[in-house]
Design an enzyme around this catalytic site. Sequence first.
Site, short mmCIF file in Angstrom:
data_model
loop_
_atom_site.label_atom_id
_atom_site.label_comp_id
_atom_site.label_asym_id
_atom_site.label_seq_id
_atom_site.Cartn_x
_atom_site.Cartn_y
_atom_site.Cartn_z
N ASP A 22 0.86 -1.18 0.00
CA ASP A 22 0.00 0.00 0.00
C ASP A 22 0.90 1.24 0.00
OD1 ASP A 22 -2.94 1.08 0.48
OD2 ASP A 22 -1.74 2.03 2.05
N HIS A 42 -7.02 -6.13 -1.37
CA HIS A 42 -5.95 -5.16 -1.21
C HIS A 42 -4.95 -5.51 -0.11
CE1 HIS A 42 -3.98 -1.30 -1.49
NE2 HIS A 42 -4.19 -1.06 -0.21
#
Length: 322
Positions: free
Chosen positions: A102, A299
């Site tokens: 991320d 994610h």
Amino acid sequence: MNEAIEHSHVEVNGVRLHLAEQGEGPLVLLLHGFPESWYSWRHQFAPLAAAGYRVVAPDQRGYARSSQPADADKYTLLHLVGDVTALIGALGAERAVVVGHDWGAPVAWATAALRPDLVRGVAGLSVPPLPIGGPPPLRAARENFGDGFYQLYFQEPGRADAELAADIKSSLRRILCGVQPDGVPRPWIVPEGKALLETVPEPEELPDWLTDADLDAFTADYARHGGQAFTGGLNWYRNLDRNAELLAAFTGVTVEVPALYVAGEQDLVNAMVPPEALAHLLGRLPRLHRHVRLPDTGHWTQQERPAEVTEALLDFLKSLDG
């Protein structure tokens, strides 16, 4: 080899960083994203340490057990890369393999691009090597996704901060479990008149990769900053345009060290980076070892698919040692 994760703090560049560490050998730095902490790498410590590596995961500037500078302009990408480079030296190493997920991925990519002398190899999870410098990214975000795009929503000081800090555990649970009902990844958009968390309802149950104890661990670390629990991380977003301005001289630079990219096929980032754009971005990695695509994965890559991510990292590390 150390049998357990050890915790310590180190002072670099005027901030106090909390470190989680296990193992001995060549240094591997694991950089978390938003809204996470060192704990997001909990599954990777033991196997990487057992393979002969010194694994260190800091809480990055502004997060969890690390200190949180008050000024938003203390969270530019140059500050974050500076923390990584200083940390390598503070740990007594000459070079490191830098792995980021991320927001940690742009920090890892930028560290490798700007200081290849310190980076043996770089791995990015979920976020590809975005351009350094270039046009202001928030303008493009507004044109592509509208004013409700979450990165634009985060720009107003105090707004998202207060919403997320009102109930830290609920906020973390909503964000980490947030998926579209049909499973199709889409950009995170906040409709006009809506609050941020209204777009990510409380999940009916936790996914199999996240336990209530995991949420308690994240929550305890974030709660140290009280009403500013998420402000440090949000300030990273508030420097997106400033980063482009400060790094204009490095526009077009490529990542010349060996690289690995790992991403889930259901990651919301895929909705923001179409295949042709991803191919162009991966072209910035002339020494790309592998591009690993994980099916049925969203994610939170290293948490959702710990065995597959660890395997990919070990394969990459072995290629560097060979």
